[in-house]
Design an enzyme around this catalytic site. Structure first.
Site, short mmCIF file in Angstrom:
data_model
loop_
_atom_site.label_atom_id
_atom_site.label_comp_id
_atom_site.label_asym_id
_atom_site.label_seq_id
_atom_site.Cartn_x
_atom_site.Cartn_y
_atom_site.Cartn_z
N GLN A 89 0.35 -9.79 -6.31
CA GLN A 89 -0.22 -11.15 -6.33
C GLN A 89 0.53 -12.07 -7.29
OE1 GLN A 89 -2.38 -12.26 -4.24
NE2 GLN A 89 -3.34 -10.43 -3.41
N THR A 133 0.85 -1.19 0.00
CA THR A 133 0.00 0.00 0.00
C THR A 133 0.89 1.25 0.00
OG1 THR A 133 -1.80 -1.14 1.11
CG2 THR A 133 -1.77 1.26 1.30
N HIS A 168 3.98 -10.20 2.68
CA HIS A 168 3.08 -11.19 3.28
C HIS A 168 2.26 -11.97 2.27
CE1 HIS A 168 -0.96 -8.95 3.44
NE2 HIS A 168 -0.14 -7.99 3.06
N THR A 227 13.96 4.58 10.27
CA THR A 227 14.77 3.39 10.54
C THR A 227 14.09 2.16 9.94
OG1 THR A 227 15.58 4.39 12.57
CG2 THR A 227 15.80 1.99 12.40
N CYS A 234 -12.94 -6.76 3.22
CA CYS A 234 -13.26 -5.41 3.66
C CYS A 234 -12.89 -5.31 5.12
CB CYS A 234 -14.74 -5.17 3.43
SG CYS A 234 -15.26 -3.59 4.05
N ASN A 287 -6.13 -9.38 -7.53
CA ASN A 287 -6.25 -10.07 -6.25
C ASN A 287 -7.56 -10.83 -6.09
OD1 ASN A 287 -6.66 -7.12 -6.29
ND2 ASN A 287 -7.77 -7.49 -4.39
#
Ligand code: PLP
Length: 382
Positions: free
Chosen positions: A176, A71, A198, A236, A324, A148
């Site tokens: 994806q 994002t 992830h 950092t 959602c 996705n």
């Protein structure tokens, strides 16, 4: 109860080597910007992951910008302040099926335009031609490699050729696709690629924007401060997450070819089961090339909300067309752009497979689907 996790497009479980690496890193102190031994060790971890992420997409390590996730990488990439060596895009084109992180995260305001897709979810390349011809001046195009919700693979290379011929730049959201199918600078040709840790078995909270050309520059990065990440993203570095990201990428690269074929076979079994149990089921995007792990479908008369809860009670984790944050099923903008009628879109379910998926998962899904349809009084064909 044994759970069957079929929601890898939402997040993929952490891979063992990524967890082990992160636990190791969390035991050590060290800021990558410090010059002492601890700092240098942390720097080495970050730079080693940078090389792995670069290898994933066939890019150069120095052009990898680590972020807090895709994002943020998309928000950074879709700034109106990127400049190529001889190109300064002043308007943005996006396919109508992009992720909300792109649709809502860009900074072009009214200078952004959505491009239509066809019934299979593929970008309308004629509409792209028309948009490029409509106004002079270079554009920035944002196009996903794989969707996705449906897994549909966009014709990124063809779109890139057109945009480059018109003097523009292309950002490809490879979240994806990367690590699941070949998706590199060479295969898609984009100027910037976005990946997320992830989705390929790394920790949540890490991602990257990768530039093809070191001469690309952004005069107003989102996060300014200490000059980390070559000034593109201050703060950092999240060393443990970045190290876990690198370890997950290593695994994904090692197993890419085998996994692609294995997941495609499992997905085929799953879709065959759906169509055998409910011959009137619709598989979205099935007329287009798709990511091997994703199946989005709807069965007339089976609302997604009811189905999701019933699957969950039966131990199967699926997703509706589009996740959602409130937990409620929202209308999918992807299916709407594909022209799927509302009543059918309301039943959209997504099974997405990944490195933990097995034939037993497909069998558990199939059994649960039969039981759910029987419970709502629908005749099943099996
Ligand atoms: N792009 C696509 C295609 C996605 O599927 C997602 C996450 O679902 C994102 C971007 C955002 O990724 P992240 O969760 O790393 O912010």
């Amino acid at each position: 109860m044994n759970r069957t996790y079929l929601d890898h497009n939402a997040t993929s479980p952490l891979r063992g080597p990524a967890r082990a690496k992160m636990l190791d890193v969390l035991r050590a102190a060290g800021n990558p910007s410090s010059v002492h031994a601890e700092g240098r060790a942390a720097r080495a971890l970050v730079e080693s992951s940078r090389e792995k992420v670069a290898a994933l997409v066939g890019g150069r390590a120095r052009n990898v910008i680590f972020t807090s996730g895709a994002t943020e990488a998309l928000n950074l990439a879709l700034s109106s302040h990127w400049r190529g060596p001889d190109c300064a895009p002043a308007r943005l084109l996006l396919s109508a099926t992009e992720h909300v992180a792109a649709l809502e995260g860009h900074r072009f305001g009214e200078r952004a335009e959505l491009l239509p897709v066809d019934a299979n979810g593929l970008l309308d390349l004629t509409a792209l031609d028309a948009a490029l011809a409509r106004e002079a001046g270079p554009v920035l195009l944002c196009l996903q490699a794989a969707n996705n919700e449906t897994g549909v693979l966009q014709p990124v290379a063809a779109a890139v050729d057109k945009v480059h011929a018109a003097g523009g730049l292309v950002v490809c959201d490879a979240v994806q696709a990367a690590g699941r199918t070949a998706c590199t600078f060479e295969t898609v040709g984009a100027d910037m690629l976005v990946v997320s840790s992830h989705k390929l078995g790394g920790p949540q909270g890490a991602g990257a924007l990768i530039l093809r050309d070191a001469a690309l520059n952004c005069s107003r990065p989102l996060i300014r401060g200490g000059g980390q990440e070559r000034g593109f993203r201050a703060g950092t570095e999240n060393v443990a997450a970045i190290a876990g990201f690198g370890a997950a990428v290593d695994e994904a690269i090692d197993h890419l070819a085998d996994e692609e074929a294995r997941l495609a076979a499992l997905r085929e079994q799953l879709e065959a089961s759906v169509l055998q149990i409910a011959p009137d089921a619709l598989i979205f995007g099935s007329g287009a090339p798709r990511n091997p792990n994703t199946c989005a479908f709807a069965i007339p008369g089976l609302p997604a909300e009811t189905a999701l809860m019933a699957f969950d009670l039966a131990g199967v984790a699926l997703s509706s067309g589009s996740a959602c944050s409130s937990g409620k099923v929202k209308r999918s903008h992807v299916l709407a752009a594909m022209g799927v009628p509302d009543d059918l879109a309301r039943g959209a379910l997504r099974a997405s497979l990944g490195w933990t998926s097995t034939e037993a998962d497909v069998a558990a899904f199939t059994l649960a689907l039969q039981q759910i349809l029987a419970r709502i009084g629908r005749k099943t064909a099996v």
